[in-house]
Design an enzyme around this catalytic site. Structure first.
Site, short mmCIF file in Angstrom:
data_model
loop_
_atom_site.label_atom_id
_atom_site.label_comp_id
_atom_site.label_asym_id
_atom_site.label_seq_id
_atom_site.Cartn_x
_atom_site.Cartn_y
_atom_site.Cartn_z
N ARG A 109 32.08 5.79 15.81
CA ARG A 109 31.64 4.56 15.16
C ARG A 109 32.00 3.37 16.04
O ARG A 109 33.03 3.35 16.70
CB ARG A 109 32.29 4.40 13.77
CG ARG A 109 31.62 5.23 12.68
CD ARG A 109 30.18 4.77 12.42
NE ARG A 109 29.52 5.55 11.39
CZ ARG A 109 28.74 6.60 11.61
NH1 ARG A 109 28.59 7.04 12.85
NH2 ARG A 109 28.14 7.23 10.61
N GLU A 129 25.38 -3.47 14.02
CA GLU A 129 24.10 -2.81 14.31
C GLU A 129 22.99 -3.39 13.44
O GLU A 129 23.21 -3.60 12.24
CB GLU A 129 24.23 -1.30 14.09
CG GLU A 129 25.21 -0.65 15.05
CD GLU A 129 25.33 0.87 14.87
OE1 GLU A 129 24.63 1.42 14.00
OE2 GLU A 129 26.11 1.49 15.60
N HIS A 132 21.89 4.08 18.22
CA HIS A 132 22.45 4.95 17.18
C HIS A 132 21.47 6.08 16.83
O HIS A 132 21.20 6.35 15.66
CB HIS A 132 22.80 4.14 15.92
CG HIS A 132 23.86 4.80 15.08
ND1 HIS A 132 24.74 4.08 14.30
CD2 HIS A 132 24.19 6.11 14.90
CE1 HIS A 132 25.55 4.92 13.66
NE2 HIS A 132 25.23 6.15 14.01
#
Length: 355
Positions: free
Chosen positions: A268, A297, A316
């Site tokens: 993360r 993000e 991601h």
């Protein structure tokens, strides 16, 4: 044994996009379970494993009512409602019979925390994640990042773009015989270790419970990480985002690395202090960073990580594969068998630490 009510005729509602073929497989494997599935109430997928679905999709008022009525009649949900914390909060509030939700994400703890559920609800409602389904694609991505750093692919791409043929050739580094440290020796970390060893790398890493693991040179807890980093040629973070891992990779940890370390993050983004990472890239402690996750993000346009010559930015997506929906459905089926037997399920979100 799990502390759950006995369900004679359990009802599962499919709350997120899923191909009908996978629903059919679940039904065939579980004839005593009722599966509620209405494809028209779910947003169409834009790509494989698009669990959120097309954001342009809007239910009519009648469809919205049917969607929530379906979820409120279920004992078990496949996916978070509307795949967001608000949906989780609402269904937890409006469906007291609900016992278990299987989340699509490996790191669903953040969504559970963001839902703001009270202690009683957190104790009543089990939320499992899809951790493990993504282990292989994440591990392959991590190894790609290591190879990119060792083989100078960023510099090669720049030379190719500029049509530059350097007069002096620069050697690359051998992966074989090098040492990688994996923070978080869970399923993703151990799969990364397996692939790294196949390339001839030595592997060490961290684990909350320190124990000897097959194929791992040394295992420590977080307190022992600085010493591990001092001997690492590459570092792969797989840790989830929790209050305990917030900005764990700070200036002190980057300073503990030897010059030229390759850094990969598939855990993360909140685990890394991005300002400290940029400093480490500038002072040479980190020679290359391959990042699939970020503190914010989408990564803000003004972030210097976008244009850094020795950083790979991945949006991601490293865990995605065309097989993901099938693999998650299979994981759900395994968990369903355990749940109905009153046995513990793997990857239940911790209601205190949210991972």
């Amino acid at each position: 044994m799990m502390d759950t009510m006995t369900l004679e005729n359990p009802i599962v509602a499919i709350a997120v996009p899923l191909e009908s073929e996978h629903v059919d497989s679940l039904r065939a494997a579980n004839p005593t379970v009722s599966f509620l599935y209405e494809a028209e109430l779910l947003p169409p997928e834009r790509f494989p494993a698009d669990h959120t679905g097309d954001p342009a999709f809007v239910r009519t008022a009648e469809q919205e009512e049917r969607y929530w009525a379906m979820l409120k009649s279920a004992d078990i949900l496949y996916g978070l409602p509307n795949e967001n914390p608000a949906g989780l909060a609402r269904i937890a509030r409006e469906n007291p019979r609900l016992q278990w939700i299987h989340a699509m994400a490996a790191g669903a703890g953040g969504a559970v925390k963001a839902a703001g559920l009270d202690t009683e609800t957190l104790q009543r409602l089990k939320v499992t994640t899809s951790a493990g389904v993504h282990s292989l694609p994440l591990a392959e991505f991590a190894v790609m990042g290591i190879l990119n750093g060792f083989k100078r692919t960023a510099e090669l791409a720049q030379d190719q773009a500029g049509k530059v043929w350097p007069e002096l050739r620069t050697p690359t580094r051998l992966v074989n015989g090098s040492h990688v440290v994996v923070t978080g020796l869970g399923e993703i970390g151990m799969e990364t270790a397996r692939l790294a060893r196949a390339l001839g790398m030595k592997v060490s890493g961290t684990k909350r419970t320190v124990e000897q693991l097959e194929g791992i040179e040394r295992v420590t807890d977080t307190d022992g990480l600085p010493e591990l980093l001092a001997g690492a040629d590459a570092v792969v973070n797989t840790l989830p985002g929790t209050p305990y891992t917030e900005k764990m990779f700070n200036r002190e940890l980057f300073a503990a690395m030897k010059p030229g370390t390759v850094f990969v993050n598939v855990g993360r983004g909140t685990v890394v202090d991005e300002d400290a990472l940029l400093e480490a890239l500038e002072n040479g402690r980190v020679s290359y960073a391959c990042l699939d996750v970020f503190a914010v993000e989408p990564l803000p346009a003004e972030s210097p990580l976008w244009n850094h010559p020795r950083v790979m930015v991945s949006p991601h997506t490293s865990a995605l594969s065309a097989a993901e929906n099938r693999l998650i459905a299979e994981r759900f089926a395994d968990n369903l068998a355990l749940f109905l037997a009153g046995e513990p399920m793997p990857h239940v979100v911790d209601p205190v630490h949210f991972y």
